[in-house]
Write a protein that holds these residues in place. Structure first.
Motif, PDB file in Angstrom:
ATOM      1  N   SER A 294       0.938  -1.326   0.042  1.00 58.08           N
ATOM      2  CA  SER A 294      -0.015   0.048   0.040  1.00 58.08           C
ATOM      3  C   SER A 294       1.053   1.092  -0.091  1.00 58.08           C
ATOM      4  O   SER A 294       1.998   1.211   0.140  1.00 58.08           O
ATOM      5  CB  SER A 294      -0.958  -0.064   1.237  1.00 58.08           C
ATOM      6  OG  SER A 294      -0.050   0.060   2.369  1.00 58.08           O
ATOM      7  N   ALA A 295       0.299   2.327  -0.234  1.00 60.88           N
ATOM      8  CA  ALA A 295       0.905   3.632  -0.234  1.00 60.88           C
ATOM      9  C   ALA A 295       1.537   3.958   1.151  1.00 60.88           C
ATOM     10  O   ALA A 295       1.039   3.784   2.253  1.00 60.88           O
ATOM     11  CB  ALA A 295       0.273   4.899  -0.966  1.00 60.88           C
ATOM     12  N   VAL A 296       2.757   4.412   1.159  1.00 63.96           N
ATOM     13  CA  VAL A 296       3.289   4.742   2.589  1.00 63.96           C
ATOM     14  C   VAL A 296       3.863   6.229   2.358  1.00 63.96           C
ATOM     15  O   VAL A 296       4.459   6.684   1.624  1.00 63.96           O
ATOM     16  CB  VAL A 296       4.319   3.833   2.598  1.00 63.96           C
ATOM     17  CG1 VAL A 296       5.393   4.350   3.830  1.00 63.96           C
ATOM     18  CG2 VAL A 296       4.119   2.398   2.750  1.00 63.96           C
ATOM     19  N   THR A 297       3.474   6.957   3.817  1.00 62.74           N
ATOM     20  CA  THR A 297       4.037   8.278   3.806  1.00 62.74           C
ATOM     21  C   THR A 297       5.013   8.522   4.725  1.00 62.74           C
ATOM     22  O   THR A 297       4.640   7.806   5.966  1.00 62.74           O
ATOM     23  CB  THR A 297       2.588   9.265   4.194  1.00 62.74           C
ATOM     24  OG1 THR A 297       2.107   9.374   2.811  1.00 62.74           O
ATOM     25  CG2 THR A 297       3.291  10.789   4.221  1.00 62.74           C
ATOM     26  N   ALA A 585       6.301   6.928   9.681  1.00 66.19           N
ATOM     27  CA  ALA A 585       5.445   6.346   8.478  1.00 66.19           C
ATOM     28  C   ALA A 585       4.148   5.917   8.784  1.00 66.19           C
ATOM     29  O   ALA A 585       3.786   5.107   9.574  1.00 66.19           O
ATOM     30  CB  ALA A 585       6.442   4.891   7.818  1.00 66.19           C
ATOM     31  N   SER A 586       3.560   6.290   7.682  1.00 68.00           N
ATOM     32  CA  SER A 586       2.050   5.838   7.833  1.00 68.00           C
ATOM     33  C   SER A 586       1.442   5.023   6.464  1.00 68.00           C
ATOM     34  O   SER A 586       1.850   5.676   5.340  1.00 68.00           O
ATOM     35  CB  SER A 586       0.918   7.190   8.126  1.00 68.00           C
ATOM     36  OG  SER A 586       1.427   8.082   7.266  1.00 68.00           O
ATOM     37  N   GLY A 587       0.494   4.290   6.321  1.00 67.86           N
ATOM     38  CA  GLY A 587       0.026   3.669   5.388  1.00 67.86           C
ATOM     39  C   GLY A 587      -1.378   4.547   4.752  1.00 67.86           C
ATOM     40  O   GLY A 587      -1.532   5.540   5.266  1.00 67.86           O
ATOM     41  N   ASP A 588      -1.959   3.955   3.871  1.00 69.67           N
ATOM     42  CA  ASP A 588      -3.172   4.641   3.052  1.00 69.67           C
ATOM     43  C   ASP A 588      -4.357   4.991   3.890  1.00 69.67           C
ATOM     44  O   ASP A 588      -4.908   5.713   3.577  1.00 69.67           O
ATOM     45  CB  ASP A 588      -3.351   4.250   1.633  1.00 69.67           C
ATOM     46  CG  ASP A 588      -4.001   2.936   1.784  1.00 69.67           C
ATOM     47  OD1 ASP A 588      -3.913   2.186   3.057  1.00 69.67           O
ATOM     48  OD2 ASP A 588      -3.883   2.001   0.759  1.00 69.67           O
ATOM     49  N   ARG A 589      -4.527   4.275   5.066  1.00 69.74           N
ATOM     50  CA  ARG A 589      -5.578   4.578   6.135  1.00 69.74           C
ATOM     51  C   ARG A 589      -5.604   5.703   6.800  1.00 69.74           C
ATOM     52  O   ARG A 589      -6.413   6.244   7.519  1.00 69.74           O
ATOM     53  CB  ARG A 589      -5.855   3.354   7.129  1.00 69.74           C
ATOM     54  CG  ARG A 589      -5.958   2.153   6.377  1.00 69.74           C
ATOM     55  CD  ARG A 589      -6.086   1.065   7.266  1.00 69.74           C
ATOM     56  NE  ARG A 589      -7.430   1.169   8.130  1.00 69.74           N
ATOM     57  CZ  ARG A 589      -7.783   0.580   9.183  1.00 69.74           C
ATOM     58  NH1 ARG A 589      -6.786  -0.342   9.698  1.00 69.74           N
ATOM     59  NH2 ARG A 589      -8.916   0.718   9.803  1.00 69.74           N
ATOM     60  N   VAL A 590      -4.289   6.483   6.885  1.00 74.20           N
ATOM     61  CA  VAL A 590      -3.891   7.666   7.784  1.00 74.20           C
ATOM     62  C   VAL A 590      -3.642   8.626   6.952  1.00 74.20           C
ATOM     63  O   VAL A 590      -2.673   8.877   6.035  1.00 74.20           O
ATOM     64  CB  VAL A 590      -2.956   7.262   8.784  1.00 74.20           C
ATOM     65  CG1 VAL A 590      -2.469   8.330   9.369  1.00 74.20           C
ATOM     66  CG2 VAL A 590      -3.067   5.920   9.666  1.00 74.20           C
ATOM     67  N   LYS A 591      -4.514   9.834   7.068  1.00 76.68           N
ATOM     68  CA  LYS A 591      -4.063  11.169   6.201  1.00 76.68           C
ATOM     69  C   LYS A 591      -3.695  12.302   7.266  1.00 76.68           C
ATOM     70  O   LYS A 591      -3.012  13.085   6.743  1.00 76.68           O
ATOM     71  CB  LYS A 591      -5.497  11.639   5.755  1.00 76.68           C
ATOM     72  CG  LYS A 591      -6.184  10.488   4.900  1.00 76.68           C
ATOM     73  CD  LYS A 591      -5.124  10.320   3.525  1.00 76.68           C
ATOM     74  CE  LYS A 591      -5.939   9.205   2.580  1.00 76.68           C
ATOM     75  NZ  LYS A 591      -6.201   8.044   3.051  1.00 76.68           N
ATOM     76  N   VAL A 592      -3.922  12.146   8.350  1.00 71.78           N
ATOM     77  CA  VAL A 592      -3.455  13.079   9.575  1.00 71.78           C
ATOM     78  C   VAL A 592      -2.752  12.323  10.422  1.00 71.78           C
ATOM     79  O   VAL A 592      -3.241  11.627  11.110  1.00 71.78           O
ATOM     80  CB  VAL A 592      -4.721  13.706  10.187  1.00 71.78           C
ATOM     81  CG1 VAL A 592      -4.206  14.827  11.320  1.00 71.78           C
ATOM     82  CG2 VAL A 592      -5.532  14.508   9.065  1.00 71.78           C
ATOM     83  N   LEU A 593      -1.525  12.848  10.677  1.00 71.76           N
ATOM     84  CA  LEU A 593      -0.676  12.118  12.005  1.00 71.76           C
ATOM     85  C   LEU A 593      -0.253  13.030  12.684  1.00 71.76           C
ATOM     86  O   LEU A 593       0.656  13.869  12.608  1.00 71.76           O
ATOM     87  CB  LEU A 593       0.707  11.416  11.121  1.00 71.76           C
ATOM     88  CG  LEU A 593       1.647  10.628  11.900  1.00 71.76           C
ATOM     89  CD1 LEU A 593       0.946   9.457  12.479  1.00 71.76           C
ATOM     90  CD2 LEU A 593       2.890  10.246  11.029  1.00 71.76           C
ATOM     91  N   PRO A 594      -0.975  13.425  13.901  1.00 72.86           N
ATOM     92  CA  PRO A 594      -0.705  14.333  14.802  1.00 72.86           C
ATOM     93  C   PRO A 594       0.354  14.279  15.872  1.00 72.86           C
ATOM     94  O   PRO A 594      -0.058  13.421  16.791  1.00 72.86           O
ATOM     95  CB  PRO A 594      -2.082  14.627  15.452  1.00 72.86           C
ATOM     96  CG  PRO A 594      -2.656  13.103  15.598  1.00 72.86           C
ATOM     97  CD  PRO A 594      -2.083  12.532  14.174  1.00 72.86           C
ATOM     98  N   GLY A 595       1.661  14.781  15.516  1.00 71.04           N
ATOM     99  CA  GLY A 595       2.499  14.570  16.399  1.00 71.04           C
ATOM    100  C   GLY A 595       2.729  15.427  17.445  1.00 71.04           C
ATOM    101  O   GLY A 595       1.958  16.402  17.539  1.00 71.04           O
ATOM    102  N   ASN A 596       3.650  15.165  18.568  1.00 67.39           N
ATOM    103  CA  ASN A 596       3.588  16.048  19.748  1.00 67.39           C
ATOM    104  C   ASN A 596       4.937  15.670  20.520  1.00 67.39           C
ATOM    105  O   ASN A 596       5.460  14.611  20.608  1.00 67.39           O
ATOM    106  CB  ASN A 596       2.388  15.601  20.808  1.00 67.39           C
ATOM    107  CG  ASN A 596       2.303  16.670  21.913  1.00 67.39           C
ATOM    108  OD1 ASN A 596       2.861  16.325  22.723  1.00 67.39           O
ATOM    109  ND2 ASN A 596       1.625  17.578  21.939  1.00 67.39           N
ATOM    110  N   PRO A 597       5.423  16.659  20.960  1.00 72.40           N
ATOM    111  CA  PRO A 597       6.949  16.488  21.566  1.00 72.40           C
ATOM    112  C   PRO A 597       6.723  15.926  23.238  1.00 72.40           C
ATOM    113  O   PRO A 597       7.751  15.307  23.421  1.00 72.40           O
ATOM    114  CB  PRO A 597       7.308  18.021  22.001  1.00 72.40           C
ATOM    115  CG  PRO A 597       6.105  18.888  21.969  1.00 72.40           C
ATOM    116  CD  PRO A 597       4.968  18.236  20.905  1.00 72.40           C
ATOM    117  N   VAL A 598       5.759  15.822  23.441  1.00 68.49           N
ATOM    118  CA  VAL A 598       5.448  15.105  24.829  1.00 68.49           C
ATOM    119  C   VAL A 598       4.815  13.576  24.742  1.00 68.49           C
ATOM    120  O   VAL A 598       5.376  12.558  25.123  1.00 68.49           O
ATOM    121  CB  VAL A 598       4.778  15.739  25.958  1.00 68.49           C
ATOM    122  CG1 VAL A 598       4.765  14.990  27.202  1.00 68.49           C
ATOM    123  CG2 VAL A 598       5.315  17.104  26.084  1.00 68.49           C
TER     124      VAL A 598
END
Length: 607
Positions: A294-297, A585-598
């Motif tokens: 699948s597509a990988v971002t 890295a995320s597959g095609d089911r994930v469009k928003v990957l909300p990172g956080n420093p904590v």
């Protein structure tokens, strides 16, 4: 494969982690963050009625587990914070778009102008996952339990005391200014517990608390998820909390698996994982040429992690690491720029506070520097400004003990008598092999092996710790220092380090809250300083600068923390190395990957 690059100075529009400059909230009632999982236009606090029309498989997240408990108060680890953030709400939280800003979470809050009183009022209608209403009594029990357990959470909370006003209102007070308190309360370790449920399973105030085993298998919070099942140290399965008052998470079920970093590329490529959090630079590069199911971002961003060396001051552990000349040889003999070959995408660390957080030296070294208009070393308003060239005659900073300590040219004095940092260019200390070898000769070192301890199975932002250790060993060999690698399993290595039983070690520090006060943990007598056997009172200058930084307010904070870092660079047992990048890295089911420093990733806001 798609590749997403988040440049360090840009805040990502999709909620992906990027650290922006600016101070944490220190006064007045802030605007609340949108409820986790809410969509634009949704009414905060409204119960979601959306039900999926089809049964989708659970979202699978792969991460290296470093937690040993899901008791929110006892965990203080990367994977533990991510999981408990999904299970428990906190009184305050971090703005999803700018995680250096603190906003209301469970409670609206107001901090008094001098920073000593924080008044909070719980939102209406808050309930735990079993339907029990959240009250002030639950909050007070949570905070008192944190202090009673005497762990990292209690250490950070310090001498804060609480006073109940009514079932929704309470005040927290500190003996002195505590402008970091709103940011501290956003840490998942202060997730608010259902006091009745926890007490029913052995919870209490003090060392007799026995609720950890219960909390590692069951939820006692009000977050968007609850624990569905736990399989030892291999897997945690989360299900959407039916009592959650915000919009339903995009994924009703999430499985977080303990996945070796070396296996994560294959997992995301085959589709057996939807998100992985510990890609190494080489894995991220390899993903471009590998056939994917699948597509990988791949999302690359600057992390807020600091990689550093610690040299124990206890000569009973090692006579050399406690030798000031030997420590100077280590500091001068390292090439932080060259360490980037072991950690591509990283930036060399100028000091203990990472770039992007108030007081970072990288953010305080303009080139060319602005010229003061009044010749006083201020900006014309009386506020001391960092200078960029050393003064002709270094001044001396007063000591609280009545003695005078020489700051070695790192400080001058502003017009109002405030110690002012002398930030020189280049801001990252350059390698000085000749100076390192001279310091080593002064130490009397004659080639004894120096064990370098580190966690063998715990990568740092996806980078194998062994790769960094090998690079450090090679650089110090050129100085004349013989380093012997001493890897150990993470649990064993972490325990030894926290108990002060390692003399020379390689670690990373992830912020407990995005405020410079968090890094005072490295000061003498504080949490990390004590692990290195560095007691308060052994360096009056650093003690004074620590207290000056802690008490600093407003625009003065950046300069106060810069002055503290410059002294720490020369006199502490810690050597800042690099600030690495993060690669998710995320597959095609994930469009928003909300990172956080904590808490690394906000699982409830994945979509």
């Amino acid at each position: 494969m798609r590749r997403r690059l988040v440049r360090p100075t840009v805040v990502a529009t999709l909620g992906v982690l990027a650290l922006a400059s600016g101070a944490a909230c220190t006064s007045s009632t802030a605007t609340p963050a949108p409820s986790r999982g809410t969509t634009p236009g949704a009414t905060p606090g409204a119960t979601s009625t959306a039900t999926p029309t089809t049964t989708a498989p659970p979202l699978v997240v792969g991460a290296v587990f470093d937690h040993t408990t899901l008791d929110p108060t006892r965990q203080f680890d990367r994977s533990g914070a991510m999981l408990t953030h999904a299970l428990y709400e906190t009184l305050t939280t971090l703005d999803p778009d700018d995680p250096t800003k603190v906003v209301p979470g469970m409670a609206e809050y107001t901090l008094s102008p001098e920073g000593r009183w924080l008044t909070l009022r719980l939102r209406k209608g808050l309930v735990f996952s079993d339907g029990t209403p959240v009250t002030t009594d639950d909050v007070l029990f949570t905070l008192q339990r944190a202090r009673g357990l005497s762990g990292p959470a209690g250490s950070i909370l310090g001498t804060v005391s609480a006073l109940k006003v009514d079932d929704r209102t309470f005040t927290l007070s500190s003996p002195g200014s505590n402008f970091a308190l709103p940011a501290i309360l956003a840490n998942p370790a202060f997730g608010i517990l259902n006091a009745t449920a926890v007490k029913a399973h052995g919870g209490t105030i003090g060392p007799g608390d026995e609720a950890s085993s219960y909390l590692s298998q069951h939820s006692a919070g009000s977050g968007p998820y609850v624990i569905e099942s736990v399989r030892g140290t291999s897997e945690v399965r989360l299900a959407a909390n039916p009592m959650w008052s915000g919009a339903a998470p995009a994924f009703p079920e999430i499985v977080v698996r303990n996945l070796d970093a070396r296996q994560q590329l294959a997992a995301i490529g085959s589709g057996s994982a939807d998100v992985v959090l510990d890609l190494s630079p080489s894995q991220a590069d390899a993903a471009t040429g590998r056939p994917q199911t699948s597509a990988v971002t791949v999302t690359t961003m600057r992390s807020s992690s600091l990689v550093y060396l610690a040299l124990g001051r206890d000569k009973a552990l090692n006579a050399w690491t406690g030798n000031p000349d030997f420590a100077e040889a280590v500091r001068r003999g390292l090439d932080r720029e060259a360490l980037g070959t072991a950690a591509p995408g990283s930036m060399p660390a100028a000091g203990l506070i990472p770039a992007g957080i108030v007081g970072a030296l990288e953010d305080l070294a303009p080139s060319p520097a602005p010229t003061p208009t009044d010749g006083t070393g201020t900006d014309g308003t009386g506020t001391p400004t960092p200078t960029t060239t050393s003064p002709t005659t270094p001044t001396q900073a007063p000591s609280s003990s009545g003695t005078t300590a020489t700051p070695d040219g790192i400080l001058t004095t502003g017009a109002d008598g405030t110690p002012t940092p002398v930030v020189t260019l280049p801001v990252v200390p350059e390698r000085d092999l000749a100076g390192a070898r001279a310091a080593l000769r002064r130490s009397g070192y004659t080639g004894q092996p120096i064990p370098l301890s580190y966690a063998a199975d715990l990568p740092i932002q996806g980078i194998p710790t062994s790769a960094l250790a090998v690079a450090v060993r090679a650089q110090l060999a050129q100085v004349g220092i013989k380093v012997r690698l001493n890897p150990a399993p993470a649990a064993q290595a972490i325990a030894a380090y926290r108990e002060g039983r390692t003399a020379f070690s390689l670690w990373s520090w992830n912020p407990d809250y995005p405020d410079p006060e968090n890094y005072l943990a490295f000061a003498p007598g504080e949490l990390v300083g004590s692990r290195a056997g560095w007691a308060r009172g052994t360096d009056p200058l650093v003690d004074d600068l620590t207290e000056a930084a802690r008490a600093s307010v407003g625009d003065n904070r950046a300069g106060a923390y810069a002055a503290w870092q410059l002294a720490m660079n020369q006199r502490s047992p810690f050597v800042p190395l690099i600030q690495p990048a993060t690669r998710f890295a995320s597959g095609d089911r994930v469009k928003v990957l909300p990172g956080n420093p904590v808490w690394t990733v906000d699982l409830a806001r994945l979509s």
